[in-house]
Design an enzyme around this catalytic site. Structure first.
Site, mmCIF file in Angstrom:
data_model
loop_
_atom_site.group_PDB
_atom_site.id
_atom_site.type_symbol
_atom_site.label_atom_id
_atom_site.label_comp_id
_atom_site.label_asym_id
_atom_site.label_seq_id
_atom_site.Cartn_x
_atom_site.Cartn_y
_atom_site.Cartn_z
ATOM 1 N N GLU A 178 -8.327 5.221 -9.976
ATOM 2 C CA GLU A 178 -9.534 4.382 -10.041
ATOM 3 C C GLU A 178 -9.565 3.607 -8.734
ATOM 4 O O GLU A 178 -8.736 2.720 -8.515
ATOM 5 C CB GLU A 178 -9.437 3.397 -11.217
ATOM 6 C CG GLU A 178 -9.579 4.021 -12.578
ATOM 7 C CD GLU A 178 -10.937 4.646 -12.800
ATOM 8 O OE1 GLU A 178 -11.898 4.282 -12.092
ATOM 9 O OE2 GLU A 178 -11.032 5.541 -13.649
ATOM 10 N N CYS A 236 -14.043 -4.003 -8.342
ATOM 11 C CA CYS A 236 -14.284 -2.644 -7.841
ATOM 12 C C CYS A 236 -15.702 -2.200 -8.122
ATOM 13 O O CYS A 236 -16.373 -1.635 -7.264
ATOM 14 C CB CYS A 236 -13.314 -1.671 -8.496
ATOM 15 S SG CYS A 236 -13.405 -1.702 -10.292
HETATM 16 P P1 NAP Z 1 -4.338 -1.772 -2.888
HETATM 17 O O1 NAP Z 1 -4.039 -2.448 -1.633
HETATM 18 O O2 NAP Z 1 -4.703 -0.333 -2.859
HETATM 19 O O3 NAP Z 1 -3.065 -2.001 -3.845
HETATM 20 C C1 NAP Z 1 -3.046 -1.511 -5.165
HETATM 21 C C2 NAP Z 1 -1.618 -1.326 -5.618
HETATM 22 O O4 NAP Z 1 -1.034 -0.220 -4.898
HETATM 23 C C3 NAP Z 1 -0.693 -2.528 -5.331
HETATM 24 O O5 NAP Z 1 0.205 -2.681 -6.406
HETATM 25 C C4 NAP Z 1 0.025 -2.069 -4.068
HETATM 26 O O6 NAP Z 1 1.258 -2.717 -3.872
HETATM 27 C C5 NAP Z 1 0.238 -0.611 -4.371
HETATM 28 N N1 NAP Z 1 0.562 0.254 -3.222
HETATM 29 C C6 NAP Z 1 0.304 0.035 -1.912
HETATM 30 N N2 NAP Z 1 0.743 1.077 -1.177
HETATM 31 C C7 NAP Z 1 1.297 1.979 -2.043
HETATM 32 C C8 NAP Z 1 1.913 3.254 -1.893
HETATM 33 N N3 NAP Z 1 2.051 3.840 -0.715
HETATM 34 N N4 NAP Z 1 2.363 3.883 -3.002
HETATM 35 C C9 NAP Z 1 2.218 3.325 -4.215
HETATM 36 N N5 NAP Z 1 1.649 2.115 -4.412
HETATM 37 C C10 NAP Z 1 1.179 1.454 -3.342
HETATM 38 O O7 NAP Z 1 -5.557 -2.477 -3.668
HETATM 39 P P2 NAP Z 1 -5.782 -4.035 -3.947
HETATM 40 O O8 NAP Z 1 -6.063 -4.707 -2.660
HETATM 41 O O9 NAP Z 1 -4.746 -4.585 -4.854
HETATM 42 O O10 NAP Z 1 -7.124 -3.937 -4.842
HETATM 43 C C11 NAP Z 1 -8.369 -3.832 -4.281
HETATM 44 C C12 NAP Z 1 -8.900 -2.412 -4.269
HETATM 45 O O11 NAP Z 1 -8.796 -1.840 -5.574
HETATM 46 C C13 NAP Z 1 -10.370 -2.350 -3.926
HETATM 47 O O12 NAP Z 1 -10.657 -1.239 -3.101
HETATM 48 C C14 NAP Z 1 -11.038 -2.177 -5.281
HETATM 49 O O13 NAP Z 1 -12.316 -1.591 -5.219
HETATM 50 C C15 NAP Z 1 -10.048 -1.311 -5.990
HETATM 51 N N6 NAP Z 1 -10.182 -1.454 -7.437
HETATM 52 C C16 NAP Z 1 -10.657 -0.389 -8.164
HETATM 53 C C17 NAP Z 1 -10.843 -0.513 -9.536
HETATM 54 C C18 NAP Z 1 -11.371 0.636 -10.363
HETATM 55 O O14 NAP Z 1 -11.229 0.592 -11.581
HETATM 56 N N7 NAP Z 1 -11.967 1.659 -9.796
HETATM 57 C C19 NAP Z 1 -10.540 -1.724 -10.169
HETATM 58 C C20 NAP Z 1 -10.055 -2.788 -9.405
HETATM 59 C C21 NAP Z 1 -9.882 -2.632 -8.047
HETATM 60 P P3 NAP Z 1 1.311 -4.106 -3.025
HETATM 61 O O15 NAP Z 1 0.588 -5.096 -3.828
HETATM 62 O O16 NAP Z 1 2.768 -4.361 -2.933
HETATM 63 O O17 NAP Z 1 0.663 -3.814 -1.714
#
Ligand code: NAP
Ligand code: MG
Length: 478
Positions: A249, A283
């Site tokens: 997602e 999101c």
């Molecule tokens: P993010 O930077 O992608 O981080 C999400 C999670 O992934 C965090 O726990 C992060 O850890 C982890 N992560 C980072 N690099 C990784 C890797 N190489 N392998 C595995 N895990 C890894 O996203 P965010 O800033 O928290 O959230 C914002 C984004 O999420 C936005 O783009 C938003 O649109 C999207 N979002 C989508 C939905 C949906 O349902 N479609 C809902 C909410 C948010 P760290 O925290 O340690 O970096």
């Protein structure tokens, strides 16, 4: 707080920690461990045992435990909401709403699992199998890794952990590094409800290290991520050699089209309410407002007037509509994206500035359709990107001219015209009569294009978190 591995609250083996900040006060409110590779390995070993134990528990007993968890979450609503407000910066009323919705979603997943049937076929339509009977059942996948973003640390956990558990998987949660506290408390409550210690565990530490240690491991079966498209691609690559089941997602830059016959007061109030939620860090909230040029000046006037009424400030106050962004870095990122949009011809009509380090003014930008923010640059903050259009083909082309396709909305009165858009918009959920932000429990939720892979939602999540086995009675009538 500590990680929970095998039911024990533990520090990381090397003692390294990550500070957790309150974005309102900018103070460190707690620390969490930064897991080592050995910690990750131990969690996977425990999860293997947890899978054996939990998958052998019948569905109705798993359901009873998870219903107890829903009740515990309801009991601890205020405590969880306060943690969310402190670490995410979201207004206390929204935080309470997040926990309340999570309670009812948990109950829905349990209920849906009781009604998840299979298929059966009596095969008489080809040679060699005449008079055979096929029935399908759903079995768990194994160890599910759930990677959580910062913005809804409780609600998104429910969407991932509850379907995985009710279907009999064991789960390793990787909390978001900036907002791990409510997620840890959530895990403590699941254990208190009676889920075996090895069946649900939570790790903290940077995604780029522990996330990849977890995903690039042959012992796990599936990864479910909610997060950015960039991380979704990284996870897919790491999972590919193992053929892990991957559910994503991801980000969005959702369009809302405002038609010339729209009730402008209603349109503005819906666009304000949905874009300002969680200070724009959602999101599936509308991020691009594609407004017919005949009404755009009045729409902008009403939008600016409505935003001036919003109370931005301390999220602990009951009267606050918008708090800070999740971190100073997040606010700086929005600052850069606004400057970039201005360089590309955007005109700031309201706000436009970062202040008190982590706050961003509610901002309206009259934006040309060629700017990145009018296409595939997701601004995760309280910015209303308004783009004009002259005819429906142009509105549709702007809406679809994006790498993303999570939700979309069309606001107007002419149903035929709205249906014309609904059939042609490239997004996982398309709403007539409102902005696209729509994800009640039974509705399939997920993205087209780079907004994701797979669908969440009551039955869809249960299917994603399980695999089909066909049971065959060959020539059973002979
Ligand atoms: P993010 O930077 O992608 O981080 C999400 C999670 O992934 C965090 O726990 C992060 O850890 C982890 N992560 C980072 N690099 C990784 C890797 N190489 N392998 C595995 N895990 C890894 O996203 P965010 O800033 O928290 O959230 C914002 C984004 O999420 C936005 O783009 C938003 O649109 C999207 N979002 C989508 C939905 C949906 O349902 N479609 C809902 C909410 C948010 P760290 O925290 O340690 O970096
Ligand atoms: Mg924080």
């Amino acid at each position: 707080m500590k990680m929970i591995i095998g039911g024990n609250r533990v520090d990381s083996r090397d003692g390294a920690t990550i500070d957790v900040f309150n974005p309102m006060t900018l103070e460190v409110i707690d620390t969490v461990p930064s897991a080592t590779k050995e910690d990750v390995n131990e969690a996977i070993i425990c999860a293997q045992k947890g899978f054996e134990e939990w998958s052998a528990v019948p569905l109705y007993k798993r359901g009873a435990v998870l219903k107890r968890f829903a009740a515990l979450m309801a009991e601890h609503q205020e405590e969880l909401a306060k943690l969310l407000t402190q670490e995410v910066g979201k207004p206390i009323n929204s935080a309470r709403g997040e926990v309340g919705a999570s309670v009812s979603k948990t109950e829905v997943y349990v209920e849906a699992a009781n009604h998840l049937g299979g298929e059966s076929y009596s095969v008489n339509n080809c040679a060699y199998v005449e008079d055979s009977l096929i029935a399908t059942v759903r079995e768990p996948l194994g160890i599910v890794v759930a990677v959580i973003p910062f913005n809804f640390p409780v609600n998104i956990l429910v969407n991932k952990v509850i379907p995985a558990l009710i279907m009999g998987n064991s789960v390793i949660i990787k909390a978001a590094s900036v907002t791990p506290l409510a997620s840890i408390r959530f895990t403590e409550l699941i254990l208190e409800a009676g889920v075996p210690a090895n069946a649900v565990q939570i790790l903290t530490g940077s995604g780029s290290s522990i996330g990849s240690w977890l995903v690039d491991d042959p012992r796990i079966a599936a990864v479910t991520l909610t997060g950015s498209t960039r991380v979704g691609v990284e996870i897919s690559k790491a999972a590919a050699p193992h053929l892990h089941h991957v559910m994503l997602e991801l980000g969005g830059n959702d369009a809302t089209i405002v038609m010339p016959d729209a009730d402008l007061d209603y349109a503005v109030s819906d666009c304000v309410a949905n874009r300002s939620a969680n200070s724009g860090q959602v999101c599936c909230c509308p991020k691009r407002f594609i407004v017919h040029n005949s009404i755009k000046p009045l729409f902008l006037e009403k939008l600016i007037a409505a935003l001036k009424q919003k109370k931005v400030g301390d999220p602990m106050l009951e009267t606050t509509d918008c708090g800070p962004l999740v971190s100073v870095n997040a606010a700086k990122q929005v600052e850069k994206q606004v400057a970039h949009t201005v360089e590309q011809g955007g005109k700031v009509l309201l706000g436009g500035h970062r202040y008190d380090e982590s706050f961003f003014e509610l901002t309206v930008i009259d934006t040309p359709k060629t700017a990145d923010s009018a296409r595939s640059m997701e601004i995760f903050g309280p910015v209303w990107t308004v783009i004009g259009y002259d005819d429906r083909e142009e509105a549709l082309a702007i809406a679809n001219d994006s790498d993303y396709g999570l939700d979309a909305g069309v606001i107007g009165k002419d149903m035929k015209e709205m249906l014309w858009f609904l059939k042609r918009l490239q997004a996982g959920t398309c709403v007539a009569g409102a902005c696209g932000r729509f994800c009640p429990p039974y509705s399939p939720f997920g993205g087209y294009k780079k907004s994701g892979l797979g669908r969440e939602g009551a039955f869809h999540s249960l299917e994603e978190m399980s695999q089909i086995k066909s049971l065959v009675l060959k020539r059973c009538y002979q």
